[in-house]
Enzyme design. Structure first.
Site, PDB file in Angstrom:
ATOM      1  N   PRO A  59      48.572  67.278  11.047  1.00  0.00           N
ATOM      2  CG  PRO A  59      48.939  69.545  10.630  1.00  0.00           C
ATOM      3  CD  PRO A  59      48.269  68.613  11.585  1.00  0.00           C
TER       4      PRO A  59
ATOM      5  CD  GLU B 243      53.276  73.614   5.388  1.00  0.00           C
ATOM      6  OE1 GLU B 243      53.326  74.842   5.328  1.00  0.00           O
ATOM      7  OE2 GLU B 243      54.223  72.909   5.796  1.00  0.00           O
TER       8      GLU B 243
ATOM      9  CB  CYS C 297      55.790  74.379   9.605  1.00  0.00           C
ATOM     10  SG  CYS C 297      57.163  73.384   8.981  1.00  0.00           S
TER      11      CYS C 297
END
Length: 325
Positions: free
Chosen positions: A11, A36, A110
């Protein structure tokens, strides 16, 4: 969806939209993660069937902007990745898209401030109860496979402990990025710490970190014992790295990406951002190509820049519409 022996597109925010996912699959990616998307954003959307393009679009009410676009061609391999900090909200967002994708993934890695400040991404790594709540809620209520992606914790044993707790929720696979939250991309990925997680789990582990060439897929599998391998920056710089035949020239890859963006009417900002990222690795945005991308006002301008004017005309003519994104 099967997670063993797969090559996976990671991603990537503003990059992992439909054109790059389809291009990665053309070159050999088995599983492709979308960028995301935050649950709050999803809950402002409605699902629309776009007969014009042959896509399923999640469109933000009021603005009309496409938040997520997919198509039948990628139904069996696309993973919808979500940022969330709440189980009920996560489920509501996942239910909007779960019939159109192969799996739903929760971002727990993240390190960017917008994620952490919202209690999402890597902020979840220190909240095992919340992780358990989110994943079990999704598992109990969705028929679609559920996965998640984490980073390494401060010490290897903590990562293994967390991974074991995650496995108990019944998820289908776990992706592990071999870096800790404070680590920068230039810091080497710790493949040995991914190996510790692989040894402790029975579900497939997807190893991520420092994969830039096709040969690196086997190297990281040998080093970690991971079932599958995920690649981010290497694919952004030249997505043909998924091909066992070797990379094709970077210029060709950019043109292919522009064609896919035209065909699927990709968001102009996303298309320009992806091209700029591709250019920055090999060249400089201050050179004529970079400046021309920045100045481009629509997909037609990008088509002209990359010598794809005829393709643009053909696609827009076939749609019976003229206009470039």
């Amino acid at each position: 969806m099967e997670y063993r022996n797969k090559l996976v597109l990671a991603p990537m925010v503003r990059v992992g939209t439909l054109p790059l996912r389809l291009l990665a699959a053309d070159y050999g990616a088995d599983i492709t993660y979308g960028e995301e998307i935050i649950d709050h954003k999803m809950l402002k959307c409605e699902r629309q069937v776009n007969d014009f393009l042959g896509t399923i679009d999640l469109v933000e009410k009021g603005t009309g902007s496409v938040v997520f676009r997919t198509c039948a061609e990628e139904r069996s391999r696309v993973v919808f990745q979500m940022g969330t900090s709440d189980a009920v909200r996560a489920l509501s967002a996942a239910q909007m898209v779960c019939k159109d994708v192969a799996a739903v993934d929760i971002n727990m890695g993240c390190p960017k401030s917008f994620s952490i400040s919202g209690g999402m991404g890597a902020a979840l790594l220190s909240k095992p109860e919340l992780i358990h709540d989110i994943l079990t809620t999704l598992r109990r209520n969705l028929d679609t496979p559920v996965t998640c992606k984490i980073r390494l914790l401060k010490c290897p044993q903590d990562t293994v402990e967390l991974a074991r707790r995650i496995e108990k929720t019944g998820i289908s696979a776990l992706a592990v990025h071999g870096r800790k939250v404070p680590d920068r991309p230039r810091d080497p990925a710790k493949w040995n710490e991914i190996a510790d997680v692989v040894a402790a789990l029975s579900i497939p582990v997807i190893a991520n970190g420092d994969v830039f060439e096709y040969d690196d897929f086997q190297r990281i599998k040998d080093a970690t014992g991971a079932s599958s391998v995920m690649v981010a920056r290497g694919a952004l710089w030249n997505v043909s790295m998924f091909s066992p035949k070797g990379k094709i020239p970077w210029e060709n890859v950019k043109r292919e990406y522009v064609r896919k963006s035209i065909l699927w009417d990709n968001d102009l900002k996303s298309t320009k951002h992806t091209l700029k990222e591709m250019i920055m690795h090999h060249s400089c945005l201050e050179l004529p190509e970079g400046k021309a991308v920045i100045r481009s006002e629509n997909l037609e301008h990008l088509a002209q820049l990359y010598g794809e004017e005829n393709y643009f005309q053909q696609v827009t003519k076939n749609r019976g519409v003229f206009g470039g994104g």
